[in-house]
Enzyme design. Sequence first.
Site, PDB file in Angstrom:
ATOM      1  N   ASP A 123     -64.543   0.078 -14.669  1.00 61.43           N
ATOM      2  CA  ASP A 123     -64.653   1.416 -15.252  1.00 61.43           C
ATOM      3  C   ASP A 123     -63.277   2.079 -15.399  1.00 61.43           C
ATOM      4  O   ASP A 123     -62.249   1.483 -15.057  1.00 61.43           O
ATOM      5  CB  ASP A 123     -65.574   2.233 -14.319  1.00 61.43           C
ATOM      6  CG  ASP A 123     -66.520   3.140 -15.070  1.00 61.43           C
ATOM      7  OD1 ASP A 123     -66.123   3.679 -16.114  1.00 61.43           O
ATOM      8  OD2 ASP A 123     -67.657   3.328 -14.589  1.00 61.43           O
ATOM      9  N   ASN A 165     -58.781   3.913 -25.709  1.00 63.65           N
ATOM     10  CA  ASN A 165     -57.499   3.386 -26.190  1.00 63.65           C
ATOM     11  C   ASN A 165     -57.707   2.229 -27.164  1.00 63.65           C
ATOM     12  O   ASN A 165     -56.917   1.295 -27.204  1.00 63.65           O
ATOM     13  CB  ASN A 165     -56.646   2.928 -24.997  1.00 63.65           C
ATOM     14  CG  ASN A 165     -56.293   4.082 -24.090  1.00 63.65           C
ATOM     15  OD1 ASN A 165     -55.368   4.846 -24.353  1.00 63.65           O
ATOM     16  ND2 ASN A 165     -57.065   4.246 -23.017  1.00 63.65           N
ATOM     17  N   ASP A 185     -70.872   6.966 -22.754  1.00 64.88           N
ATOM     18  CA  ASP A 185     -72.130   6.407 -22.240  1.00 64.88           C
ATOM     19  C   ASP A 185     -73.328   6.654 -23.159  1.00 64.88           C
ATOM     20  O   ASP A 185     -73.521   7.754 -23.661  1.00 64.88           O
ATOM     21  CB  ASP A 185     -72.471   7.038 -20.885  1.00 64.88           C
ATOM     22  CG  ASP A 185     -71.505   6.591 -19.813  1.00 64.88           C
ATOM     23  OD1 ASP A 185     -70.489   5.956 -20.140  1.00 64.88           O
ATOM     24  OD2 ASP A 185     -71.787   6.892 -18.640  1.00 64.88           O
TER      25      ASP A 185
HETATM   26  C1  GAL Z   1     -69.312   5.372 -16.502  1.00 61.35           C
HETATM   27  C2  GAL Z   1     -69.777   4.130 -17.237  1.00 61.35           C
HETATM   28  C3  GAL Z   1     -71.255   3.970 -16.980  1.00 61.35           C
HETATM   29  C4  GAL Z   1     -71.493   3.822 -15.501  1.00 61.35           C
HETATM   30  C5  GAL Z   1     -70.891   5.024 -14.757  1.00 61.35           C
HETATM   31  C6  GAL Z   1     -70.936   4.859 -13.265  1.00 61.35           C
HETATM   32  O1  GAL Z   1     -67.949   5.570 -16.701  1.00 61.35           O
HETATM   33  O2  GAL Z   1     -69.510   4.272 -18.601  1.00 61.35           O
HETATM   34  O3  GAL Z   1     -71.764   2.853 -17.679  1.00 61.35           O
HETATM   35  O4  GAL Z   1     -70.920   2.626 -15.040  1.00 61.35           O
HETATM   36  O5  GAL Z   1     -69.533   5.203 -15.123  1.00 61.35           O
HETATM   37  O6  GAL Z   1     -70.348   5.917 -12.610  1.00 61.35           O
END
Ligand code: GAL
Length: 397
Positions: free
Chosen positions: A156, A193, A211
């Site tokens: 992440d 990016n 997301d």
């Molecule tokens: C976001 C990611 C999600 C999930 C989440 C967990 O940044 O895009 O798919 O993994 O973090 O905190």
Amino acid sequence: MKKITSLTKTAGVALALAVSANTAHAQKFEGLAPTPPMGWNSWNTFEVDINEDLFKEMVDLIVDSGMKDAGYEYVVVDDGWEAMERDAHGNLVPDPEKFPSGMKALADYVHSKGLKFGIHNCAGTKTCNGLPGGRGHEFQDARLYASWGVDYLKYDWCSHGTADAKETYSTMRDALYAAGRPVVYSLCEWGNNEPWKWAEDVGHLWRTTGDVTDCYTCQGEYDLGWKFIMDLQVGLEKYAGPDHWNDPDMLEVGNPGLTFTESRSHFSIWCMLAAPLMAGNDLRVMSPEILDILTNREAIAVDQDPLGKQGYLFMDHPTKNIWVKELSDGDYAICFLNTGDKPYTQRVNWKHYAFLDLETGYDVYDIWADEVIGATDENYEWEIAPRDVRFLRLRKR
Ligand code: GAL
């Protein structure tokens, strides 16, 4: 003279080894994702509310429901599996209440079912939920993941500060490679990016947007409906291919915010996009209709086609889209999507699809109806309901 030759030889071998060790550092594991990865991930339904019993139940259901046979392979624990702090040696620790048996035991369980185990962490200092991130610990973490039997890492991008994305993600790629256990490396950098321009040598898939959530067009600060995400994929098709996929995020198929039609269209479009197919629904309450969507062999075959071409938007119109995906053996997938609020009549005269070889012709197979409905020497007229699709495979004769 003999001595000199053997010395030179030894030096030459040493140099070759040094060079290969050096280049070995600058690579990802090749060949792990010839087609887009498929699996199930805990985030879309459970967020941080996860534990080992729940996870094992999901693993069992993937097998028992037939999802494993349909190709779902990686079972991924997302954010929320860790304890608040690393241990005294700087190692990541699973939350002792949620995962009392530890991650190695969980990975062993997944492997015992013939599936592969994935885990989530973050390229920044903390995950998006404030748990320890990997920054500065990449090589140590990669060794730990290898010792646990991790096969897939979703990495992440929260708390990254001023870090450079390519450099940071490349460090983890090198760490995984050095740890020696083949790991599918999923970059979750939200497309910030433009990873499609630099990540082909870094990971096997990269997120292209923020997301996904279980709605059609909604757009929150972080959460986006699948239709909104679909629109952002236009033009990215040239960057995808075997071992390097655009990832428009996981599936919301079967989640409460989508109607059956919206779920089915979402799945159809993700297949057209050669998207990684990571289911994210609660498998304990999955209806037979949703299971039929997720395990439809012909839809999955479009996604997993070995040619590895992402589909493209062939025709854009305010209330209708036509997506086209070139498949192996001269076949094509075509998906008509009604993006509007009213039914519309789709008229099809195949002569307008200049890429087709109409001299040889094609059988027209309707994927959701599961029948050959005719051939490309006939024209068609269909009514398509709002947010619904006509998802076809043209089978070259
Ligand atoms: C976001 C990611 C999600 C999930 C989440 C967990 O940044 O895009 O798919 O993994 O973090 O905190």
